[in-house]
Design an enzyme around this catalytic site. Structure first.
Site, mmCIF file in Angstrom:
data_model
loop_
_atom_site.group_PDB
_atom_site.id
_atom_site.type_symbol
_atom_site.label_atom_id
_atom_site.label_comp_id
_atom_site.label_asym_id
_atom_site.label_seq_id
_atom_site.Cartn_x
_atom_site.Cartn_y
_atom_site.Cartn_z
ATOM 1 N N SER A 109 -12.423 35.213 -135.026
ATOM 2 C CA SER A 109 -13.635 34.389 -134.930
ATOM 3 C C SER A 109 -13.404 33.022 -135.548
ATOM 4 O O SER A 109 -12.616 32.870 -136.498
ATOM 5 C CB SER A 109 -14.781 35.088 -135.663
ATOM 6 O OG SER A 109 -15.874 34.230 -135.861
ATOM 7 N N TYR A 141 -18.603 38.757 -142.903
ATOM 8 C CA TYR A 141 -18.124 38.863 -141.515
ATOM 9 C C TYR A 141 -16.821 38.082 -141.353
ATOM 10 O O TYR A 141 -15.824 38.598 -140.834
ATOM 11 C CB TYR A 141 -19.185 38.332 -140.560
ATOM 12 C CG TYR A 141 -18.672 38.148 -139.146
ATOM 13 C CD1 TYR A 141 -18.303 39.246 -138.374
ATOM 14 C CD2 TYR A 141 -18.547 36.875 -138.586
ATOM 15 C CE1 TYR A 141 -17.816 39.082 -137.077
ATOM 16 C CE2 TYR A 141 -18.067 36.706 -137.302
ATOM 17 C CZ TYR A 141 -17.702 37.801 -136.551
ATOM 18 O OH TYR A 141 -17.215 37.639 -135.287
#
Length: 350
Positions: free
Chosen positions: A142, A167
């Site tokens: 990501s 995350y």
């Protein structure tokens, strides 16, 4: 080839699975279909792949009624024994690991879900690949890993030492774990850092979905940091094309890798990292304006401060992706938003 796609009921996973099948591959799709967001959206994506909702059961294969070379299994990747059995019997050539617990803000209030889904599950996938001599593991990272990095555009050659959400930390951990397996076991691994993916069948916790829903239904939309944020919005078709092309290019050790420089994008092991982004950061208010123009309706905006875990901007340098695959994400934002709105209206019968 025979390909395992994890997260096959997800936004990116279902689209990638469709493309692999159309390209003539045999695909096994895996997903736990959790309730992080409306499972009906996930069942809808699987329906497009010919998987009947009523036939889905835990740890049982369901065969597609549309694609004879596609079967789906509902499974938790944290289930070590189940994953071992799947890999041992699957005879997979390639693994495309797209399953994960997504979301920056959700990771602040539900951290344990990220350790289970993004760390424990990834460990099982790595072990499955190692034990069964998988030819290439491609996994989703990501843009969030760039964290406090303010140098733009973001380059894979830059350091990612300071993530600002759990995350992001789990995604960075995935990259480190993958490199370790590439180094120890010569497992060819490629990580893809996706930048703000949007498009039809997108996740309802992401801004395109939230904004379209809010504007169409007259609900206020939350505009964080008073709209002074930039995102490198990347259309789903460009993501799919990138995944497919990268999957066919198995990384090799870089003979020129220099440990004194320690470029994190490559290695003396068969390991590569690529940005997958549109390279055109858009200001949040301009993005909302684009949606308003497509819908022909003005948003009721609720201006709020920056939220914990959010970064000010994302901006991809995708030149390494282009150099390796010959492809650069380039879908125009207004075209992508128009297609997304069209799908939203059709799906929700508006």
């Amino acid at each position: 080839m025979k390909i395992l796609v994890t997260g096959a009921a997800g936004f990116i996973g279902s689209s990638v699975t469709t493309r692999f099948l159309k390209d003539g591959h045999t695909v096994v799709g895996l997903d736990n279909i959790n309730d992080y967001y409306d499972p009906n959206l996930k069942f809808g994506r699987l329906g497009l792949l010919g998987i009947n909702k009523e036939e889905i059961a835990w740890l049982k294969f369901t065969t597609s009624t549309i694609y004879p070379d596609f079967s789906f299994i509902r499974m938790n990747l944290e289930d070590t024994m189940a994953v071992k059995m799947l890999f041992a019997n699957g005879e997979f050539d390639i693994v495309v690991h797209l399953a994960a617990q997504p979301g920056v803000r959700y990771s602040i209030t539900n951290p344990q879900a990220y350790i289970q889904s993004n760390i424990d599950a990834f460990m099982n996938v790595l072990e499955g690949c190692r034990e069964n001599k998988i030819k290439h593991l491609v996994f989703a990272s990501s843009s969030s890993v760039y964290g406090l990095n303010n140098k733009t555009p973001f380059s894979e050659h830059d350091g990612i030492a300071h993530p600002i959400s759990l995350y992001a930390a789990t995604k960075k951990s995935n990259e480190l774990m993958a490199h370790t397996y590439a180094h120890l076991y010569a497992l060819p691994v490629t990580g893809l850092r996706f930048f703000t993916v949007y498009g039809p069948w997108g996740r309802p916790d992401m801004s395109p979905f939230l904004f379209i829903d809010g504007i169409l239904n007259g609900k206020p939309i939350k505009v964080f940091n008073n709209g002074d944020m930039l995102r490198d919005f990347t259309y789903i078709d460009d993501i799919v094309e990138s995944v497919v092309r990268v999957t066919g290019i198995i990384p090799k050790p870089n003979p020129d890798w220099d440990s004194t420089i320690a470029d994190p994008a490559t290695s003396s092991a068969p390991y590569r990292i690529y940005n997958v982004g549109n390279q055109r950061p858009t200001r949040l208010l301009d993005y909302i304006s684009c949606i308003e123009q497509v819908l022909g309706k003005e948003a009721n905006k609720e201006f709020l401060p920056m939220q914990p875990g959010d970064v000010y901007q994302t901006f991809a340098d995708s030149s390494e992706l282009a150099k390796t695959t010959g492809f650069t994400p380039s879908t125009n934002l207004s075209d992508g938003i128009e297609k997304t709105v069209e799908w939203f209206k059709e799906f929700y019968k508006i």
